[in-house]
Design an enzyme around this catalytic site. Sequence first.
Site, PDB file in Angstrom:
ATOM      1  N   GLY A 127      -4.052 -60.572 -27.526  1.00 25.72           N
ATOM      2  CA  GLY A 127      -4.514 -60.334 -26.163  1.00 25.72           C
ATOM      3  C   GLY A 127      -4.951 -61.568 -25.397  1.00 25.72           C
ATOM      4  O   GLY A 127      -5.566 -61.451 -24.336  1.00 25.72           O
ATOM      5  N   ASP A 173       1.848 -60.573 -38.160  1.00 23.63           N
ATOM      6  CA  ASP A 173       0.803 -61.601 -38.144  1.00 23.63           C
ATOM      7  C   ASP A 173      -0.175 -61.430 -39.296  1.00 23.63           C
ATOM      8  O   ASP A 173      -0.899 -60.434 -39.360  1.00 23.63           O
ATOM      9  CB  ASP A 173       0.030 -61.547 -36.816  1.00 23.63           C
ATOM     10  N   ASP A 191       4.939 -67.679 -29.332  1.00 23.17           N
ATOM     11  CA  ASP A 191       4.038 -66.598 -29.738  1.00 23.17           C
ATOM     12  C   ASP A 191       2.696 -66.758 -29.024  1.00 23.17           C
ATOM     13  O   ASP A 191       2.028 -67.771 -29.211  1.00 23.17           O
ATOM     14  CB  ASP A 191       3.849 -66.695 -31.264  1.00 23.17           C
TER      15      ASP A 191
HETATM   16 ZN    ZN Z   1       2.337 -64.542 -34.685  1.00 21.49          ZN
END
Ligand code: ZN
Length: 207
Positions: free
Chosen positions: A122, A12, A156
């Site tokens: 999270g 990411d 995701d």
């Molecule tokens: Zn991602």
Amino acid sequence: MQAAGADLLHFDVMDNHFVPNLTIGPLVCEAIRPHATIPIDVHLMVRPVDRLVPDFAKAGANLITFHPEGSDHVDRTLSLIRDHGCKAGLVFNPATPLAWLDHVMDKIDIVLLMSVNPGYGGQRFIASTLHKIRAVRARIDAWKAQGGQDIWLEVDGGIKVDNIAEVAAAGADTFVAGSAVFGAPDPGGGYSEVMSRLRDSAQGASA
Ligand code: ZN
């Protein structure tokens, strides 16, 4: 993560511009590359996108996905990624319309649906994403029925052992898990235990 059973390393990249957080860049990808034989799946949450594509390709990325809002020219960015030898894909935030797919299906190897608003790890899975997964599944199946190429459907954000089956049943075939895995106790085999529970639940749902 590879030893624990991951099929891909999801990477990411946040730029404190497209999203309000700052993570890692090509140098970290390059540093990870020699330690992994599985593909590195680079998710660019950056604007502009094009400047970073060659850097990540050189750093060892195998897949590069980006948000259409981050590019001035989506078609050009998809082609740029493939020209650098990587699989290319578009990422959709919860509020980003799927119409971005309409005219670029031939240039896409992967569709990544965000099931949270990107920026932080999270977060909780947004349930309305399930409708969107079904809608993308239908588009991909229709495309393939016309002779189109394979396109992965990745999800995701907030994927856990207790919801991955629903996500798989809605039509996803590729799953990103962050806190579900990293939150498990390891050493002690926690990572591989969570990974195999995720895989079993996903396969049970799609079988
Ligand atoms: Zn991602």
